[in-house]
Design a protein around this motif. Structure first.
Motif, PDB file in Angstrom:
ATOM      1  N   SER A  92      20.884  36.051  34.612  1.00 52.47           N
ATOM      2  CA  SER A  92      22.407  35.317  34.602  1.00 52.47           C
ATOM      3  C   SER A  92      23.094  35.325  35.613  1.00 52.47           C
ATOM      4  O   SER A  92      23.544  34.192  36.052  1.00 52.47           O
ATOM      5  CB  SER A  92      23.283  36.435  34.053  1.00 52.47           C
ATOM      6  OG  SER A  92      22.784  36.800  32.603  1.00 52.47           O
ATOM      7  N   GLU A  96      24.166  31.896  37.547  1.00 58.45           N
ATOM      8  CA  GLU A  96      25.208  31.539  38.258  1.00 58.45           C
ATOM      9  C   GLU A  96      25.535  30.550  38.936  1.00 58.45           C
ATOM     10  O   GLU A  96      26.224  30.102  39.657  1.00 58.45           O
ATOM     11  CB  GLU A  96      25.903  32.151  37.985  1.00 58.45           C
ATOM     12  CG  GLU A  96      27.057  33.242  36.787  1.00 58.45           C
ATOM     13  CD  GLU A  96      27.417  34.631  36.484  1.00 58.45           C
ATOM     14  OE1 GLU A  96      27.345  34.727  37.891  1.00 58.45           O
ATOM     15  OE2 GLU A  96      28.169  35.609  35.688  1.00 58.45           O
ATOM     16  N   GLU A  97      24.309  31.426  40.320  1.00 58.59           N
ATOM     17  CA  GLU A  97      24.696  31.079  41.705  1.00 58.59           C
ATOM     18  C   GLU A  97      24.012  29.817  41.578  1.00 58.59           C
ATOM     19  O   GLU A  97      24.242  28.334  42.101  1.00 58.59           O
ATOM     20  CB  GLU A  97      23.586  31.658  42.241  1.00 58.59           C
ATOM     21  CG  GLU A  97      23.774  31.442  43.815  1.00 58.59           C
ATOM     22  CD  GLU A  97      23.066  32.929  44.895  1.00 58.59           C
ATOM     23  OE1 GLU A  97      23.433  32.499  45.635  1.00 58.59           O
ATOM     24  OE2 GLU A  97      23.587  33.952  44.302  1.00 58.59           O
TER      25      GLU A  97
END
Length: 526
Positions: A92, A96-97
């Protein structure tokens, strides 16, 4: 009767003088026009070469940015932790990055991590100007894709670059078209195991748009073709992407400009004038900065081309001709002949002045800088080195076996060897370096900036390599060598005389030690 004859004589003399002036003016107009055509072509060639080189550098800089992005993502801490711990929480974080990265960059259609089995683990698409996370259910296996296989075959920090093509959806070209270049690099875990690849799908439209902007600086049309001659950016949009568009398979540079393609495809750089116009081309190798190893598919190159049509060149030269004829008419009424003679004298004076400068600074045989210009340049180089606290170096080169060429084949053969030596030395060094003929069979090379003595040694090795190839002299093949002395500022001296003497001494030491070798001057060996 006599009264009637006087006007006739005046008229005949007037016509004779007028005819002479007209002939002079016609010759002047023709000569100046032809000269201006040549000068115009020269100026256009210089400008187009500069523009093409500028565009090439822009593309390669973009490739370097993409390479840096890719290697950064391949070393992402969360990715390494995911590989080490298999904790899905890190997955996750990676996603997100990727979202933040994709939104910030805005030039990647897809950002993906694909595991060693070819399965997408994380994928973020860039859709309608914003990053979108692809759900787990939509992640796909890419096991059979060549870019995955090729990227997995690479070593650490090596990058695969695919050819530019159009994105496909469900076996069809996506509309509107989306030019794409895929970049991939392997990902390693902490133990050095290869665990997958990071892949960036670069939107090629950004590259093509930047080319279009830079093309505004050019007289010509900027074109881009792939290694097979298909248009990636053509004269007409309908000519482009022929290798992926039905019915366009014959729309290539080969079919439109066959002679130009033959010359362009055989050389890294090309510039030539044909009946169709001026072509200026260069080769762009994304793998020049991001290189897959030998044997890995995906190595590609493009040909970037500027095309200035003949009509465009004629338009400007004909405009000049109209102006020239108008000026000739005015000069005809104002007695143009003295002005022409004056201009001719000034041109001759300028040519003589340039000839004197050339004679004073360049060797007449090889065209290299002579000893006087060499010493002047060396002095400036040392001043710069002292000012900016950088190293510079001097190579003192003496040919081995040259006397034998002179003695057995004659001085004309010796001159051929000297001329070829000068040409090879220029090819062996950078444009910023200076090659000079010191005298006889002695040459010098100034390296304005080196980081360490090993850099100068590397140049010396290259010089030995190019001079060790056989020479053609008087129709015969002869092999010579060179003894090279290397002096590095400031270790070998801080003045012109000191550096020159130490390099000269090192050269003699190289010659005494067996010839065809180099010796680096070291202070403790003095």
């Amino acid at each position: 009767m006599l009264r009637g004859e006087i006007p006739a004589v005046v008229y005949r003399n007037f016509l004779l003088i007028l005819s002479g002036i007209a002939l002079v003016l016609m010759g002047m107009v023709t000569g100046v026009y032809q000269w201006e055509k040549r000068e115009l072509l020269y100026r256009v060639k210089v400008v187009e070469r500069h523009n093409v080189d500028l565009q090439r550098e822009m593309i390669l800089r973009n490739m370097e940015v993409i390479r840096a992005d890719l290697l950064f993502l391949a070393r992402q801490n969360e990715l390494i932790q995911l590989l080490e711990t298999h904790d899905t929480g890190y997955r996750s974080m990676i996603t997100e990055e990727y979202v933040a990265f994709s939104g910030n960059r805005g030039i990647y259609d897809q950002v993906r991590f694909i595991d060693a089995a070819g399965m997408e683990v994380c994928r973020v698409n860039y859709t309608e100007g914003r990053p979108v996370v692809v759900p787990d259910a939509d992640l796909q296996s890419k096991k059979g894709q060549s870019y995955v296989r090729s990227s997995l075959a690479l070593n650490r920090r090596e990058v695969f670059v695919s050819p530019m093509d159009l994105n496909m959806e469900n076996g069809e070209v996506e509309e509107p078209i989306k030019p794409m270049i895929r970049f991939g690099t392997p990902v390693f875990d902490l133990s050095g195991g290869k665990r997958g690849v990071v892949v960036l799908n670069y939107l090629g439209s950004h590259l093509l748009s930047e080319l279009e902007e830079l093309s505004k600086l050019s007289r010509g049309k900027i074109l881009l073709v792939n290694r097979n001659g298909y248009w990636l950016k053509g004269l007409e949009p309908d000519d482009e992407w022929g290798f992926m568009r039905e019915g366009r398979g014959d729309r290539t540079i080969v079919s439109r400009f066959p002679d130009t393609w033959q010359a362009l495809s055989a050389a890294e750089e090309y510039q030539g004038m044909t009946d169709l116009g001026l072509f200026t081309g260069t080769t762009i190798r994304p793998s020049g900065t991001v290189s897959p190893p030998s044997g890995v598919t995906g190595s590609c190159y493009w040909k970037l081309l500027s095309y200035v049509p003949e009509t465009e060149l004629l338009k400007e030269s004909r405009g000049f001709l109209v102006k020239l004829l108008g000026m000739a008419g005015v000069l005809f009424l104002a007695s143009v002949l003295p002005a022409f003679l004056l201009a001719q004298a000034r041109i001759r004076q300028a040519m003589d002045r340039r000839a004197l400068i050339k004679m004073a600074n360049f060797d007449t045989l090889t065209g290299l800088a002579n000893r006087a210009l060499f010493l002047d340049r060396l002095g400036h180089t040392l001043k710069r080195a002292r000012r900016y606290h950088v190293r510079c170096a001097l190579l003192f080169i003496d040919l081995d076996g040259f006397k034998s060429v002179n003695d057995t084949l004659g001085h004309e053969a010796g001159d051929e060897v000297l001329v070829e030596t000068g040409a090879r030395l220029r090819q062996a060094v950078r444009e910023s370096d200076m090659v000079a003929r010191h005298g006889g069979d002695e040459f010098t090379v100034i390296l304005p900036e080196v980081r360490e003595p090993a850099d100068a040694v590397a140049v010396a090795e290259k010089v030995l390599a190019v001079l060790s190839r056989p020479f053609q002299a008087a129709g015969r093949e002869r092999t010579i060598g060179a003894s090279i002395g290397i002096g590095v500022f400031p270790e070998a001296g801080t003045t012109v005389d000191a550096l020159l003497n130490q390099a000269d001494s090192a050269m003699y030491e190289a010659k005494a030690g067996g010839k065809n070798r180099w010796v680096l001057y070291k202070p403790h060996e003095s």
